[in-house]
Motif scaffolding. Structure first.
Motif, PDB file in Angstrom:
ATOM      1  N   LEU A   1      33.948  58.655 -16.533  1.00  0.00           N
ATOM      2  CA  LEU A   1      32.771  59.402 -16.565  1.00  0.00           C
ATOM      3  C   LEU A   1      31.410  58.767 -16.112  1.00  0.00           C
TER       4      LEU A   1
ATOM      5  N   CYS B   1      26.547  63.819 -21.448  1.00  0.00           N
ATOM      6  CA  CYS B   1      27.502  62.744 -21.111  1.00  0.00           C
ATOM      7  C   CYS B   1      28.616  63.101 -22.372  1.00  0.00           C
TER       8      CYS B   1
ATOM      9  N   ALA C   1      32.565  64.428 -22.033  1.00  0.00           N
ATOM     10  CA  ALA C   1      33.559  63.704 -22.597  1.00  0.00           C
ATOM     11  C   ALA C   1      34.324  64.646 -23.490  1.00  0.00           C
TER      12      ALA C   1
END
Length: 356
Positions: free
Chosen positions: A214, A200, A204
């Protein structure tokens, strides 16, 4: 045509009823204690009717701010993105609690100014005094509601927000990680007990997606073959195509091999499969292990913009990648591309003046 009727009430007092009949308009009437007041009302009302102001004022007296807020929440916000709907419902509801009983005719710039000043000093939902930027968003939500009431519903002649000054916002925050800090953070994320934190954070940094964009990704939004993600719900309510490349693409391809079949989310929560995972605590732990302070998840987006600027991307390109409608938001990164600008100027001068 206008006329004044004189009547004597039961208590013996005299009342004057003014009546206006204009072709094409409904009859208007009002009663006064003094004849001079009745004459003045006729003059003012006839003038207002001919100029198209009178009936808008009447509508403004019929509706309260509470009615305006309720109609906006029920009819306008449902077509907005989930994030905007949630935020603006909260913002409009605050004004409803404060001045909901006011008729729209009674809401003037002074009333809005009092609300603005209270917002600036009141403790918000997060237990802190609201920032000027937060107050600006509250005012923007109310301003939009008034604009709809003026243009579409014709409840008002003009918005009282026009003459209210917005709080001055501080200069936009630019917090990005230097190479060493970024390496330490990524290593800490890789070593985290949460197996989704690393991918993640990489996504990002590599795409500049907002946290909500996201975390709410669905597999139907991802095209691994053509290497892109489509964001359907964004802050500015416009679809955005996000390219996938490099390490982020490789990680997502690996993640697709072990995706859960009981949910459509890329990153589902462990307890609630249909809700996005909450990475707040794992991210804070990773920051501590990497010895990085004064850094929030949203700063990953600042990192993306800063790295783009330092690698020669133009303001227009950064705005398109991050999903900003205007260039104003990306001006904060302009100083990071000074080297690129200098090289452009140097090239131009070389062509014009040569070796002179």
């Amino acid at each position: 045509m206008a006329r004044i009727k004189e009547r004597t009430s039961k208590d013996g007092s005299i009342r004057y009823t003014a009546e206006i009949r204009l072709k094409g308009f409904p009859t208007q009437s009002a009663t006064f204690k003094r004849k001079t007041d009745a004459k003045r009302w006729i003059q003012d009302t006839e003038s207002a009717i001919r100029e198209g102001r009178h009936f808008k004022t009447v509508e403004a007296k019929k509706h309260t701010l509470a009615e305006l807020v309720d109609r906006c929440i029920n009819d306008v916000l449902p077509i907005k993105s989930a994030t905007l709907k949630r935020d603006q419902t909260t913002q409009l509801s605050w004004f409803k609690d404060e001045i909901g009983a006011f008729t729209l005719a009674d809401i003037n710039p002074a009333v809005i100014t009092q609300c603005r000043d209270k917002l600036l000093t009141e403790i918000g939902q997060r237990g802190k005094v609201r920032t000027p930027a937060s107050v600006v968003r509250y005012m923007a939500a109310l301003s939009h509601a008034f604009t709809i009431a003026v243009n579409e519903w014709q409840w008002l002649e003009d918005s009282p927000m026009r003459k209210v000054k917005k709080p001055k916002e501080p200069r936009g925050r630019v917090r990005f990680l230097e190479d060493d800090d970024r390496a330490r953070l990524l290593q800490a994320c890789k070593e985290s007990s949460n197996e989704l934190l690393y991918i993640c954070v990489i996504l990002a940094l590599s795409t500049g997606m907002r946290q909500g964009e996201l975390m709410n990704l669905k597999w139907s939004d991802v095209n691994l073959k053509d290497r892109y993600i489509i964001l359907h719900e964004t802050k500015n309510e416009e679809r955005r195509r996000v390219p996938l490349t490099g390490h982020a693409l490789e990680l997502l391809q690996e993640h697709a091999k072990v995706k859960r079949l009981d949910t459509s989310l890329l990153f589902p929560g462990k307890t609630h499969k249909d809700k996005p995972i909450d990475l707040r605590k794992p991210f804070e732990t990773a920051l501590k292990r990497a010895e990085i302070t004064d850094f929030r998840w949203h700063d990953l987006r600042h990192c993306t913009a800063s790295y783009l600027a330092m690698n020669g991307a133009s303001s227009a390109e950064i705005a398109e990648i991050l999903g900003h409608k205007t260039l104003q938001m990306v001006k904060r990164y302009a100083h990071l591309s000074d080297g690129h600008v200098s090289s452009v100027i140097e090239s131009m001068n070389a062509k014009i003046f040569g070796g002179a």
